[in-house]
Design an enzyme around this catalytic site. Structure first.
Site, short mmCIF file in Angstrom:
data_model
loop_
_atom_site.label_atom_id
_atom_site.label_comp_id
_atom_site.label_asym_id
_atom_site.label_seq_id
_atom_site.Cartn_x
_atom_site.Cartn_y
_atom_site.Cartn_z
N GLY A 161 0.83 -1.21 0.00
CA GLY A 161 0.00 0.00 0.00
C GLY A 161 0.86 1.26 0.00
O GLY A 161 2.08 1.20 -0.10
N PHE A 162 0.18 2.37 0.15
CA PHE A 162 0.87 3.68 0.11
C PHE A 162 1.89 3.79 1.25
O PHE A 162 3.11 3.87 1.01
CB PHE A 162 -0.20 4.78 0.16
CG PHE A 162 0.26 6.08 0.71
CD1 PHE A 162 1.35 6.74 0.16
CD2 PHE A 162 -0.40 6.67 1.79
CE1 PHE A 162 1.78 7.95 0.68
CE2 PHE A 162 0.02 7.88 2.30
CZ PHE A 162 1.12 8.52 1.75
N TYR B 85 -15.43 3.27 10.58
CA TYR B 85 -13.96 3.19 10.50
C TYR B 85 -13.34 3.55 11.86
O TYR B 85 -12.49 2.83 12.38
CB TYR B 85 -13.46 4.12 9.40
CG TYR B 85 -11.98 4.10 9.19
CD1 TYR B 85 -11.32 2.94 8.78
CD2 TYR B 85 -11.21 5.24 9.37
CE1 TYR B 85 -9.95 2.93 8.57
CE2 TYR B 85 -9.84 5.25 9.16
CZ TYR B 85 -9.21 4.09 8.76
OH TYR B 85 -7.86 4.08 8.56
N GLY C 2 -3.67 -1.96 -2.18
CA GLY C 2 -2.22 -1.94 -2.44
C GLY C 2 -1.94 -2.48 -3.84
O GLY C 2 -2.76 -3.19 -4.42
N ASP D 154 0.00 -8.79 1.73
CA ASP D 154 -0.92 -7.79 1.18
C ASP D 154 -1.94 -8.52 0.30
O ASP D 154 -1.58 -9.42 -0.46
CB ASP D 154 -0.14 -6.77 0.33
CG ASP D 154 -0.93 -5.49 0.12
OD1 ASP D 154 -0.48 -4.44 0.61
OD2 ASP D 154 -2.00 -5.53 -0.53
N LYS E 221 -11.31 0.95 14.24
CA LYS E 221 -9.92 1.24 14.61
C LYS E 221 -9.79 1.45 16.12
O LYS E 221 -8.78 1.09 16.73
CB LYS E 221 -9.41 2.46 13.84
CG LYS E 221 -9.11 2.16 12.38
CD LYS E 221 -7.89 1.25 12.28
CE LYS E 221 -7.21 1.34 10.94
NZ LYS E 221 -5.93 0.63 10.91
N LEU F 103 -0.18 -2.55 8.98
CA LEU F 103 -0.77 -1.43 8.21
C LEU F 103 -1.93 -1.88 7.34
O LEU F 103 -2.61 -1.03 6.76
CB LEU F 103 0.30 -0.79 7.30
CG LEU F 103 1.31 0.15 7.98
CD1 LEU F 103 2.38 -0.65 8.71
CD2 LEU F 103 1.96 1.07 6.98
#
Ligand code: UDP
Length: 349
Positions: free
Chosen positions: A10-11, A149, A36, A31, A153, A76
């Site tokens: 991913g980023f 979200y 990603g 991943d 989280k 991540l």
């Protein structure tokens, strides 16, 4: 040192993988290639110290196999992006809750230290002058998709803390604030790559609401090295730590800066939230970090300003036929030089 990075294509993950390899680690990436892209790792994919695994964190066997033999895990992998969460809330909840539980289990089973990458979104609508880690969370209804979200989280953080308390897991938690940089895509809602892409294509810049909502954008070049420092800092274990940018800017001002930096002739279009995200969408007016805990623990200072963040994105989305401002050439050279500059990191524990 062997590190596992979930979401490593991913980023943020791909920048972290590059940094860890650069520092001498062996790296395992897990991943599912949902958001990603293996292309994000193209500069390092042939490195023999990188093991690239395609798999979901929802698959406990895949997670255990990726964590086995690693000293530390950077978690991540997540369903991210306001647009993606609003469109696919169930995926967000499942991946962000059950997937994280699998990662926590694997870390306990294989005695690996964990950095859980959480989010500033967990503070919700708290518009305090500076949000410290102990700030209250002000969330809207659980039936409003956006807040799922933050709910998921937040639960991840609670799970991590409970795993530490009950199983002795070594875990630190990072809460990045609107982190931006090359390879971030605007497809899932993120405002900077979205507006920069629009500017470079000479399309109207879509600013949602009245544009007076503000954020403190942080750079991937400040935040990703801080992930490594946090996992290595014994005093960070058991803590959640903000990692944010230093300058508050409204989204309208951001759009104006983007137009000026890229020299785009695009105009700015104010788009009602209902049009952007459907009825009942809620945004936060402001989100400002207090970075003092990160500074105290790991000397964190956000060094990258908003202009540089915009250049770093624009220079990787660049269309030479479009970018023509006087500022552009100098910025592009600067951004390129900056991209190769990676602060020295010790990876010893
Ligand atoms: N935003 C916008 N235009 C876009 C995408 C986002 O005006 O094309 C706004 C969005 O409503 C929010 C801010 O920019 O107020 C930051 O949005 P993003 O999704 O990047 O991050 P977050 O809302 O999670 O802070």
């Amino acid at each position: 040192m062997r590190s596992t990075v979930t979401g490593g294509a991913g980023f943020l993950g791909s920048h972290l993988v590059e940094l860890l390899l650069d520092a001498g680690d062996e790296v395992v990436v897990l991943d599912d290639e949902s958001t990603g892209r293996p292309d994000n790792l193209r500069d390092v994919i042939d490195d023999p110290r990188l093991e690239y695994r395609v798999g979901s964190i929802l698959d406990p066997d895949a997670v255990r196999a990726a964590v086995r033999g690693s000293d530390r895990v950077f978690h991540l992998a997540a369903a991210v992006g306001v647009r993606r969460i609003v469109e696919h809330p169930l995926e967000g909840l499942r991946v962000n809750v059950h997937g994280t539980e699998n990662v926590l289990d694997a870390c306990v089973a294989h005695d690996a230290r964990l950095l859980l990458v959480s989010t500033s979104e967990i503070y919700g609508k708290n518009t305090a002058d500076a949000l410290s880690e102990t700030a209250d969370r002000i969330l809207g209804s659980p039936l409003v998709a956006r807040w799922t979200y933050a709910a998921a989280k937040g639960l991840d953080e609670s799970f991590a803390h409970a795993y530490m308390q009950e199983y002795g897991l070594e875990v630190a938690i990072a809460r990045p604030f609107n982190t931006v940089g090359p390879r971030q895509t605007g497809r899932y809602g993120m405002v900077v790559p979205n507006l920069v892409g629009q500017a470079l294509r000479e399309e109207p810049l879509t600013v949602f609401g009245d544009g007076q909502q503000s954020r403190c954008f942080s750079s991937v070049y400040d935040v990703v090295p801080a992930f490594v420092r946090l996992i290595e800092e014994p005093h960070a274990l058991g803590q959640a730590v903000n990692l944010g940018g230093g300058t508050e800017i409204s989204i309208l001002e951001l759009a104006e800066r983007i137009l000026s930096i890229t020299g785009s002739r695009s105009r700015i279009r104010l788009v009602p939230y209902e049009e952007a995200y459907g009825d009942g969408f809620e945004d936060m007016r402001r989100r400002v970090p207090d970075n003092s805990l990160a500074h105290e623990l790991i000397g964190f200072v956000p060094r990258t300003g908003v202009d540089e963040i915009v250049w770093s994105v624009a220079s990787t989305l660049e269309d030479p036929g479009v970018a023509r401002s006087a500022e552009w050439g100098a910025f592009r050279a600067y951004a390129r030089a900056r991209r190769t500059h990676i602060p020295a990191i010790s990876t010893s524990r």
